[in-house]
Motif scaffolding. Structure first.
Motif: not given
Length: 264
Positions: A17-24, A81-100
């Motif tokens: 999972v990627v969660v943008t704006g994920g720090s607060s 995208a680079a972090a997804v490639a390094a962390t999840f071997d380039g496969r992503l199941d869920i993207l949460v577009n939260n940053a705003g």
């Protein structure tokens, strides 16, 4: 469906999972809930201290990594995208577009800069990041188990509020329509796209409305359920859309607002 599979309806265990704006705020609530549910979560935001602190905290409960990125820029999307490639071997199941971002000012003094900033973060950046991560999402997509995109819209994109936040409400309404447009295009690739329109949740962005007792009471008087949202409310909605339970939904905008959008 067997009884055993019913028991796993809301499971996100092992999902990337990627969660943008994920720090607060809502992003941190979502990240915390998904890590607790066994997902492998990558959070992004602009400020390294908040990101690193939350990632360290959540790392004690499960798997959480972070990447510093501003989704309002092409460089930010590339970093995620680079972090997804390094962390999840380039496969992503869920993207949460939260940053705003938000910006309030009187109508006579509303600056053009606010429109540019909010369009870049809330709308253009969301679209750019989604398209940048399409290949990892395609790798995570299967006919019976689609990859998921969950966009965080807003009550302000559904109805006019008293706050003079013109580009915020306009861009969040745009998020809802973009969700529907992407859903129609990506369904053929086994990627669902849905949105959540949160009402009032305690966060830095809503502090101006909830920090004052009288303002809070006035605001909650317009919410039929009479309270703000809790972490469980938003995490439950995300888990529904991200799990087997939500696999047949796409193009939906789920109102998680205590009934505020429907109140007269």
């Amino acid at each position: 469906m067997t009884a055993g599979r019913f028991e796993d309806l809301f499971s996100v265990a092992g999902r990337s999972v990627v969660v943008t704006g994920g720090s607060s705020g809502i992003g941190a609530m979502v990240a915390t809930g998904l890590v607790a549910a066994g997902a492998r979560v990558l959070i992004s935001a602009r400020k390294v201290d908040a990101l690193a602190g939350l990632a360290e905290q959540l790392g004690g409960r499960g798997v959480c990594d972070y990447v510093v990125a501003d989704v309002g820029t092409p460089e930010g999307s590339a970093a995620i995208a680079a972090a997804v490639a390094a962390t999840f071997d380039g496969r992503l199941d869920i993207l949460v577009n939260n940053a705003g971002a938000t910006w309030g000012a009187p109508i006579d003094d509303f600056p053009d800069d606010a429109w540019v900033k909010l369009a870049n973060v809330n709308l253009i950046g969301m679209f750019r990041l989604t398209t940048t991560l399409l290949d990892p999402l395609r790798r995570g997509a299967e006919p019976g188990s689609p990859a998921r995109i969950v966009n965080i819209g807003s009550l302000a994109g559904l109805r006019v509020t008293d706050v003079e936040n013109y580009p915020y409400s306009a861009t969040k309404a745009g998020v809802h329509m973009l969700t529907r447009h992407l859903a129609g295009r990506l369904a053929r690739e086994h990627i669902t796209v849905n949105a959540i329109a949160p009402g009032y949740f305690p966060s830095r962005m809503s502090a101006f409305a909830l920090g004052d007792d009288s303002a809070r009471s006035e605001l909650l008087s317009r919410v039929p359920l009479g309270r703000t949202g809790t972490p469980a409310d938003i995490v439950g909605a995300v888990r529904f859309l991200a799990s087997r339970a939500g696999a047949y939904l796409t193009g939906s905008v789920l109102e998680v607002d205590g009934g505020a959008a429907s109140a007269t």
